[in-house]
Write an enzyme that holds these catalytic residues in place. Sequence first.
Site, PDB file in Angstrom:
ATOM      1  N   SER A   1       0.826  -1.385  -0.005  1.00 57.63           N
ATOM      2  CA  SER A   1       0.113   0.141  -0.014  1.00 57.63           C
ATOM      3  C   SER A   1       0.902   1.235  -0.070  1.00 57.63           C
ATOM      4  CB  SER A   1      -0.779  -0.015   1.414  1.00 57.63           C
ATOM      5  OG  SER A   1      -1.505   1.326   1.407  1.00 57.63           O
TER       6      SER A   1
ATOM      7  N   TYR B   1      -2.527  -0.490  10.410  1.00 59.06           N
ATOM      8  CA  TYR B   1      -2.431  -0.864   8.728  1.00 59.06           C
ATOM      9  C   TYR B   1      -1.134  -0.417   8.396  1.00 59.06           C
ATOM     10  CZ  TYR B   1      -3.855  -1.068   3.807  1.00 59.06           C
ATOM     11  OH  TYR B   1      -4.148  -1.160   2.799  1.00 59.06           O
TER      12      TYR B   1
HETATM   13  P1  NDP Z   1     -10.906  -6.513  -1.012  1.00 59.69           P
HETATM   14  O1  NDP Z   1     -11.474  -6.223   0.345  1.00 59.69           O
HETATM   15  O2  NDP Z   1     -11.612  -6.338  -2.139  1.00 59.69           O
HETATM   16  O3  NDP Z   1     -10.102  -7.693  -1.333  1.00 59.69           O
HETATM   17  C1  NDP Z   1      -9.362  -8.286   0.107  1.00 59.69           C
HETATM   18  C2  NDP Z   1      -9.286  -9.912  -0.073  1.00 59.69           C
HETATM   19  O4  NDP Z   1      -8.766 -10.430   0.968  1.00 59.69           O
HETATM   20  C3  NDP Z   1     -10.506 -10.563  -0.453  1.00 59.69           C
HETATM   21  O5  NDP Z   1     -10.612 -11.648  -1.391  1.00 59.69           O
HETATM   22  C4  NDP Z   1     -10.723 -11.174   1.159  1.00 59.69           C
HETATM   23  O6  NDP Z   1     -11.408 -12.391   0.996  1.00 59.69           O
HETATM   24  C5  NDP Z   1      -9.254 -11.479   1.541  1.00 59.69           C
HETATM   25  N1  NDP Z   1      -9.053 -11.702   2.673  1.00 59.69           N
HETATM   26  C6  NDP Z   1      -9.146 -10.922   3.850  1.00 59.69           C
HETATM   27  N2  NDP Z   1      -9.044 -11.613   4.996  1.00 59.69           N
HETATM   28  C7  NDP Z   1      -8.546 -12.568   4.757  1.00 59.69           C
HETATM   29  C8  NDP Z   1      -8.340 -13.707   5.687  1.00 59.69           C
HETATM   30  N3  NDP Z   1      -8.097 -13.654   6.862  1.00 59.69           N
HETATM   31  N4  NDP Z   1      -7.836 -15.098   4.907  1.00 59.69           N
HETATM   32  C9  NDP Z   1      -7.869 -15.021   3.756  1.00 59.69           C
HETATM   33  N5  NDP Z   1      -8.355 -13.999   2.608  1.00 59.69           N
HETATM   34  C10 NDP Z   1      -8.699 -12.834   3.482  1.00 59.69           C
HETATM   35  O7  NDP Z   1      -9.814  -5.305  -1.194  1.00 59.69           O
HETATM   36  P2  NDP Z   1      -8.497  -4.878  -2.034  1.00 59.69           P
HETATM   37  O8  NDP Z   1      -8.579  -5.675  -3.148  1.00 59.69           O
HETATM   38  O9  NDP Z   1      -8.478  -3.655  -2.037  1.00 59.69           O
HETATM   39  O10 NDP Z   1      -7.310  -5.499  -0.905  1.00 59.69           O
HETATM   40  C11 NDP Z   1      -6.287  -6.261  -1.463  1.00 59.69           C
HETATM   41  C12 NDP Z   1      -4.951  -5.733  -1.058  1.00 59.69           C
HETATM   42  O11 NDP Z   1      -4.655  -4.618  -1.446  1.00 59.69           O
HETATM   43  C13 NDP Z   1      -4.845  -5.811   0.582  1.00 59.69           C
HETATM   44  O12 NDP Z   1      -3.753  -6.136   0.941  1.00 59.69           O
HETATM   45  C14 NDP Z   1      -5.135  -4.107   0.836  1.00 59.69           C
HETATM   46  O13 NDP Z   1      -4.492  -3.627   1.916  1.00 59.69           O
HETATM   47  C15 NDP Z   1      -4.324  -3.710  -0.420  1.00 59.69           C
HETATM   48  N6  NDP Z   1      -4.514  -2.116  -0.832  1.00 59.69           N
HETATM   49  C16 NDP Z   1      -5.847  -1.870  -1.340  1.00 59.69           C
HETATM   50  C17 NDP Z   1      -6.037  -0.374  -1.533  1.00 59.69           C
HETATM   51  C18 NDP Z   1      -7.322  -0.034  -2.120  1.00 59.69           C
HETATM   52  O14 NDP Z   1      -7.295   1.456  -2.138  1.00 59.69           O
HETATM   53  N7  NDP Z   1      -8.244  -0.784  -2.423  1.00 59.69           N
HETATM   54  C19 NDP Z   1      -5.121   0.551  -1.580  1.00 59.69           C
HETATM   55  C20 NDP Z   1      -3.812   0.121  -0.896  1.00 59.69           C
HETATM   56  C21 NDP Z   1      -3.529  -1.412  -0.556  1.00 59.69           C
HETATM   57  P3  NDP Z   1     -12.542 -13.194   2.189  1.00 59.69           P
HETATM   58  O15 NDP Z   1     -13.236 -11.961   2.628  1.00 59.69           O
HETATM   59  O16 NDP Z   1     -13.359 -13.776   1.081  1.00 59.69           O
HETATM   60  O17 NDP Z   1     -11.751 -13.895   2.777  1.00 59.69           O
END
Ligand code: NDP
Length: 250
Positions: free
Chosen positions: A143, A156
């Site tokens: 991030s 975070y």
């Molecule tokens: P989403 O919430 O759309 O995706 C997050 C994913 O992580 C989901 O598929 C969720 O699936 C999975 N996840 C969460 N917790 C767990 C767990 N304990 N075990 C397995 N899977 C898990 O958000 P993003 O796509 O935005 O996030 C993806 C990455 O991008 C993250 O690391 C986030 O920090 C990073 N990011 C995002 C930004 C943004 O603006 N969107 C900016 C900077 C970084 P499920 O709930 O089904 O387990």
Amino acid sequence: MTKSLAGRVALVTGASSGIGEAAAIALAQAGADVAISARRADRLAQLASKIEALGQKTLALPGDVVDEKLATEAVEKTIAHFGKIDILINSAGIMHMGMMEAADMAEYRRVMDVNLMGTVYTSKAAIKPMKAQGHGDIVNISSQAGRKTGPMVGAYAASKHALNAMSDSLRQEVGGHGIRVCVLMPGATTTEVADSLSDPNFRAAIKSHVTKDGAVAASEIADAIVFVVSQPQRVNIDLISVRPTADTTA
Ligand code: NDP
């Protein structure tokens, strides 16, 4: 025409939504077979249909990345099913906001467990097989909070700073074995990330931040991931920042 990632096998964590889902689709469009992992099995099943419709093989591996055994098994099952793992995309992640003096310590620890330790578990499991085959790509979704911080994002930002440090340390350990490690730092990207916030006010604020006009699309982050893993073997793009043009912060 041969697709650029034809014959490659990928595992994407956090594939049930957002950047992970978009990455799984983009990798399949580029010709890779893609194993997909996250907790929501129903969403993985929907994604699996999309990957198959693109003509690629897939394997859904539902599980919580905080569970070291399940995270390790996701890598092992990918190899058992497809015979190898070429690409590991660690996109499972959650957000957290709040002042430290009011912080729920269980929530604080969970941010570190999902964003840092989950990625450590899958990366550790991939090292030996990638070393044995003499190549591999590990792309860790960090991030902008991995290189700067501010009030209320201590957990975070700490998790993402730690992820960056862990990733670069790993890069230095395994580069000599042909394994490339990349940290990708997205800025505001339209996904479901706000849903991971327990506080309704912070959830609303982050939702509006990531859905505002000019936010990056998850598919655009996915394009950057495909770019990273499509480089000639001698080229390791180890750090990449992708954010909205209108984000003029330092
Ligand atoms: P989403 O919430 O759309 O995706 C997050 C994913 O992580 C989901 O598929 C969720 O699936 C999975 N996840 C969460 N917790 C767990 C767990 N304990 N075990 C397995 N899977 C898990 O958000 P993003 O796509 O935005 O996030 C993806 C990455 O991008 C993250 O690391 C986030 O920090 C990073 N990011 C995002 C930004 C943004 O603006 N969107 C900016 C900077 C970084 P499920 O709930 O089904 O387990």
